[in-house]
Design an enzyme around this catalytic site. Structure first.
Site, PDB file in Angstrom:
ATOM      1  N   HIS A   1       0.850  -1.190   0.000  1.00  0.00           N
ATOM      2  CA  HIS A   1       0.000   0.000   0.000  1.00  0.00           C
ATOM      3  C   HIS A   1       0.881   1.233   0.000  1.00  0.00           C
ATOM      4  CE1 HIS A   1      -3.122   2.886   1.022  1.00  0.00           C
ATOM      5  NE2 HIS A   1      -3.972   1.974   0.565  1.00  0.00           N
TER       6      HIS A   1
ATOM      7  N   ASP B   1      -7.863  -5.441  -0.001  1.00  0.00           N
ATOM      8  CA  ASP B   1      -8.345  -6.241  -1.125  1.00  0.00           C
ATOM      9  C   ASP B   1      -7.992  -7.713  -0.998  1.00  0.00           C
ATOM     10  OD1 ASP B   1      -9.626  -4.238  -2.675  1.00  0.00           O
ATOM     11  OD2 ASP B   1      -7.652  -3.387  -3.020  1.00  0.00           O
TER      12      ASP B   1
HETATM   13  N1  CMC Z   1       4.169  -7.728  -5.022  1.00  0.00           N
HETATM   14  C1  CMC Z   1       5.520  -7.710  -5.172  1.00  0.00           C
HETATM   15  N2  CMC Z   1       6.289  -6.618  -5.008  1.00  0.00           N
HETATM   16  C2  CMC Z   1       5.666  -5.469  -4.684  1.00  0.00           C
HETATM   17  C3  CMC Z   1       4.260  -5.406  -4.514  1.00  0.00           C
HETATM   18  C4  CMC Z   1       3.518  -6.588  -4.675  1.00  0.00           C
HETATM   19  N3  CMC Z   1       2.192  -6.579  -4.517  1.00  0.00           N
HETATM   20  N4  CMC Z   1       3.913  -4.142  -4.189  1.00  0.00           N
HETATM   21  C5  CMC Z   1       5.039  -3.433  -4.175  1.00  0.00           C
HETATM   22  N5  CMC Z   1       6.110  -4.231  -4.476  1.00  0.00           N
HETATM   23  C6  CMC Z   1       7.523  -3.836  -4.458  1.00  0.00           C
HETATM   24  C7  CMC Z   1       7.916  -3.029  -5.717  1.00  0.00           C
HETATM   25  O1  CMC Z   1       8.368  -3.857  -6.736  1.00  0.00           O
HETATM   26  C8  CMC Z   1       8.978  -2.118  -5.169  1.00  0.00           C
HETATM   27  O2  CMC Z   1      10.135  -2.861  -5.039  1.00  0.00           O
HETATM   28  P1  CMC Z   1      11.597  -2.116  -5.225  1.00  0.00           P
HETATM   29  O3  CMC Z   1      11.686  -1.101  -4.119  1.00  0.00           O
HETATM   30  O4  CMC Z   1      12.596  -3.204  -5.100  1.00  0.00           O
HETATM   31  O5  CMC Z   1      11.565  -1.465  -6.574  1.00  0.00           O
HETATM   32  C9  CMC Z   1       8.500  -1.802  -3.729  1.00  0.00           C
HETATM   33  O6  CMC Z   1       7.706  -2.949  -3.350  1.00  0.00           O
HETATM   34  C10 CMC Z   1       7.654  -0.539  -3.616  1.00  0.00           C
HETATM   35  O7  CMC Z   1       6.559  -0.643  -4.550  1.00  0.00           O
HETATM   36  P2  CMC Z   1       5.912   0.588  -5.327  1.00  0.00           P
HETATM   37  O8  CMC Z   1       5.204   0.093  -6.522  1.00  0.00           O
HETATM   38  O9  CMC Z   1       6.950   1.644  -5.526  1.00  0.00           O
HETATM   39  O10 CMC Z   1       4.872   1.124  -4.224  1.00  0.00           O
HETATM   40  P3  CMC Z   1       3.648   2.073  -4.504  1.00  0.00           P
HETATM   41  O11 CMC Z   1       3.363   2.746  -3.204  1.00  0.00           O
HETATM   42  O12 CMC Z   1       3.894   2.930  -5.680  1.00  0.00           O
HETATM   43  O13 CMC Z   1       2.447   1.068  -4.888  1.00  0.00           O
HETATM   44  C11 CMC Z   1       0.654  -0.458  -4.696  1.00  0.00           C
HETATM   45  C12 CMC Z   1       1.488   0.623  -3.999  1.00  0.00           C
HETATM   46  C13 CMC Z   1      -0.559  -0.788  -3.853  1.00  0.00           C
HETATM   47  C14 CMC Z   1       0.173   0.055  -6.082  1.00  0.00           C
HETATM   48  C15 CMC Z   1       1.534  -1.725  -4.904  1.00  0.00           C
HETATM   49  O14 CMC Z   1       1.947  -2.213  -3.649  1.00  0.00           O
HETATM   50  C16 CMC Z   1       0.817  -2.820  -5.688  1.00  0.00           C
HETATM   51  O15 CMC Z   1       0.862  -2.821  -6.925  1.00  0.00           O
HETATM   52  N6  CMC Z   1       0.150  -3.798  -4.978  1.00  0.00           N
HETATM   53  C17 CMC Z   1      -0.626  -4.817  -5.615  1.00  0.00           C
HETATM   54  C18 CMC Z   1      -1.978  -4.276  -6.047  1.00  0.00           C
HETATM   55  C19 CMC Z   1      -2.908  -4.075  -4.859  1.00  0.00           C
HETATM   56  O16 CMC Z   1      -3.078  -4.947  -4.025  1.00  0.00           O
HETATM   57  N7  CMC Z   1      -3.576  -2.910  -4.862  1.00  0.00           N
HETATM   58  C20 CMC Z   1      -4.578  -2.571  -3.849  1.00  0.00           C
HETATM   59  C21 CMC Z   1      -4.141  -1.458  -2.949  1.00  0.00           C
HETATM   60  S1  CMC Z   1      -5.219  -1.321  -1.516  1.00  0.00           S
HETATM   61  C22 CMC Z   1      -6.709  -0.736  -2.182  1.00  0.00           C
HETATM   62  C23 CMC Z   1      -6.677   0.705  -2.407  1.00  0.00           C
HETATM   63  O17 CMC Z   1      -6.630   1.473  -1.423  1.00  0.00           O
HETATM   64  O18 CMC Z   1      -6.742   1.097  -3.592  1.00  0.00           O
END
Ligand code: CMC
Length: 425
Positions: free
Chosen positions: A308, A365
Site C-alpha cells: 500500500h 483487497d
Molecule cells: N508484489 C511484489 N512486489 C511489490 C508489490 C507486490 N504486490 N507491491 C510493491 N512491491 C515492491 C515493488 O516492486 C517495489 O520494489 P523495489 O523497491 O525493489 O523497486 C516496492 O515494493 C515498492 O513498490 P511501489 O510500486 O513503488 O509502491 P507504490 O506505493 O507505488 O504502490 C501499490 C502501492 C498498492 C500500487 C503496490 O503495492 C501494488 O501494486 N500492490 C498490488 C496491487 C494491490 O493490491 N492494490 C490494492 C491497494 S489497496 C486498495 C486501495 O486502497 O486502492
C-alpha cells in the site's frame, strides 16, 4: 515571515528561499510551495505525488505507520464494528454521526431516490453481452446528467446535499442493473422495504415474483465492506474526482472519472485480481513458485492484495476483514482450497525478507476478495462494490473542494525531456 519555515538553497547561485510550514491537527506538517515557481523559477518534481499534499481536508485521516484510519475523527474499527454503512455515509457527508431521527430520514431519502429514470434502460440495452459492469457503471453515472439536468446548478447547500443523496441512492441501482444487463438477466427494481445494503444484494440476486433469502450475516458482512471502503483521503480515484471537480464539471462527470480511476488493478480492481490470482495459483504446492515470481525484478508479476502506498505497517481495514473472513469461514460455504492458498501466501509473505523489508502487508483487497467470493458476488462486481462503498467519500471530498473559496483548477507542471525545437525541412 511565517514562524515556521523551510529554507531551500539553490547551490548553483547560493540564493536562499523560505517556504512556510503549515501545521496539521495531527500527522505530517506540510511545506507550502504554492509560490515555489514564482519565487525560484523552478518546478518541483514528485512522481506519483508521494510527498505532495494536494488539498486541505477535514474528512479522513490515515496514519500509515501506526495503521490508523479515521473518518471525521472516528476510528474505523469503531465505525465498522458498532455502526452501519449509512452511519458512515451520513458522517462523511454531514460531518457528524446521525441521531436516530436523522438516520431514519437519511435512509428514507435514499430509498425515495433509489429508482432510476426508465429511459436509462435504453442505455444499458446498448451494451454488448458480457460488458464489464464497471464500464457500464461509469458510462451510466456520466449519463445521469442527461436525465437529471434540472439541478446541475447547485447554488445552495440544500441543493448540494440533494445531489449527494441522489448519487448515493442511485449508484447501487445502476450497479445492479449493469450486472443484470451484462448477464442477460431481468432487472430487479429497488425494494423500499429493505435497507440500503440488503436492497443492493436483493437487486443483484433476485428474480421477479420469487422470494430471495438473504441471511443477516451476508448483509452485515457486505455492510462492513461498504463502511471500510467509504473514504480513504487523497487516493487515486478521489484525486481524479477532485481534479475533474476543480474544472467546475458537474458531479456526475467527477464521480464517473473516479470510477474509471478505481477500476485499475493497482487500486479498486485489485480485489478481483486477488481472486483470479489465487485461482491461477490453484494449490498450496504452487505458492512458492509465485512468491518467487513476485520477488523477481525482471518479472512484472505482483502479488495482488499486498502493499500500500500509505500503510507501511498494516492496513487497519485488512485487520477487520481478516477477522470477518475467519468468522465467515465457519458460517458460509467458503472455497477451502482458495483459503488454504491465501493463508499460505500470507504466511510466507509475512516472514519473507523481500516483503518484510518493503513493508508489503496484506491490504484490504486481499481479504475483501475472499469475503465477496464467499458472499457469491460475481468477480466482475468486486470493483463495483468498492465504488458503492466509496461514493459518499468521493461526494464529501467534492463538497469540501467546492466549499473552499481559494479552490484552483488542478494543473500540474512537468519536467520536459522531449526534443528541442526542430527545424522543419
Ligand atoms: N508484489 C511484489 N512486489 C511489490 C508489490 C507486490 N504486490 N507491491 C510493491 N512491491 C515492491 C515493488 O516492486 C517495489 O520494489 P523495489 O523497491 O525493489 O523497486 C516496492 O515494493 C515498492 O513498490 P511501489 O510500486 O513503488 O509502491 P507504490 O506505493 O507505488 O504502490 C501499490 C502501492 C498498492 C500500487 C503496490 O503495492 C501494488 O501494486 N500492490 C498490488 C496491487 C494491490 O493490491 N492494490 C490494492 C491497494 S489497496 C486498495 C486501495 O486502497 O486502492
Amino acid at each position: 515571515m511565517a514562524n515556521n519555515t523551510v529554507t531551500i538553497i539553490d547551490n548553483r547561485t547560493g540564493k536562499k528561499f523560505d517556504f512556510p510550514i503549515l501545521l496539521p491537527t495531527i500527522g505530517q506538517s506540510v511545506v507550502d510551495i504554492s509560490d515555489f515557481y514564482k519565487d525560484t523559477g523552478m518546478f518541483t518534481f514528485d512522481r506519483g505525488f508521494t510527498s505532495t499534499a494536494s488539498c486541505r481536508s477535514r474528512i479522513t485521516y490515515i496514519d500509515g505507520a501506526k495503521g490508523k484510519l479515521m473518518y471525521r475523527g472516528y476510528d474505523i474499527s469503531y465505525l465498522a464494528n458498532k455502526k452501519t454503512y449509512l452511519d458512515a455515509a451520513y458522517l462523511l457527508l454531514h460531518k457528524d454521526l446521525p441521531t436516530k431521527q436523522q438516520y431514519d430520514a437519511f435512509s428514507y431519502e435514499l430509498k425515495k431516490r433509489s429508482f432510476i429514470h426508465e429511459g436509462m434502460k435504453k442505455l444499458f440495452d446498448a451494451f454488448p453481452d458480457n460488458a464489464h459492469p464497471m464500464a457500464i457503471l461509469s458510462s451510466a453515472v456520466a449519463a445521469l446528467s442527461t436525465f437529471y439536468f434540472d439541478s446541475l446548478d447547485m447554488d445552495t447547500p440544500e441543493e448540494v446535499i440533494e445531489m449527494a443523496h441522489r448519487i448515493i441512492a442511485k449508484i447501487p441501482t445502476i450497479a445492479a442493473f449493469s450486472y443484470r444487463y451484462s448477464n442477460g438477466l431481468p432487472v430487479i427494481y429497488p425494494d423500499l422495504d429493505k435497507g440500503f445494503t440488503e436492497n443492493f444484494l436483493y437487486m443483484l440476486r433476485g428474480y421477479p415474483h420469487h422470494h430471495v433469502e438473504l441471511s443477516p450475516i451476508e448483509v452485515e458482512a457486505l455492510d462492513t465492506i461498504f463502511t471500510l471502503h467509504a473514504d480513504h483521503e487523497q487516493n487515486a480515484s478521489t484525486t481524479a474526482v477532485r481534479v475533474v471537480a476543480s474544472t467546475h464539471a458537474h458531479p456526475y462527470a467527477a464521480i464517473s472519472a473516479g470510477i474509471g480511476a478505481l477500476w485499475g488493478r493497482a487500486h479498486g480492481g485489485a480485489n478481483e485480481s486477488v481472486i483470479r490470482q489465487l485461482e491461477m495459483i490453484g494449490t498450496i504446492d504452487n505458492v512458492e513458485k509465485f512468491i518467487k515470481k513476485a520477488k523477481d525484478k525482471n518479472d512484472p508479476f505482483r502479488l495482488m492484495g499486498f502493499g500500500h502506498r500509505v500503510y507501511k505497517n498494516f492496513d487497519p481495514r485488512a485487520k477487520i476483514l481478516k477477522k470477518l473472513r475467519d468468522q465467515l469461514v465457519d458460517e458460509l460455504d467458503i472455497d477451502s482450497e482458495l483459503i488454504a492458498v491465501a493463508n499460505k501466501i500470507e504466511q510466507i509473505a509475512l516472514s519473507d525478507e523481500y516483503f518484510v523489508s518493503r513493508n508489503l502487508y496484506p491490504n484490504i483487497d486481499f481479504y475483501s476478495g475472499l469475503i465477496l467470493e464467499a458472499l457469491k458476488i460475481p468477480k466482475e462486481m468486486f470493483a463495483v462494490i468498492f465504488v458503492i462503498g466509496r461514493t459518499p467519500g468521493w461526494i464529501a471530498q467534492w463538497i469540501e473542494l467546492k466549499e473552499q473559496p481559494d479552490m484552483k483548477i488542478a494543473r500540474p507542471r512537468q519536467l520536459y525531456l522531449g526534443p528541442n525545437e526542430r527545424t522543419p525541412e
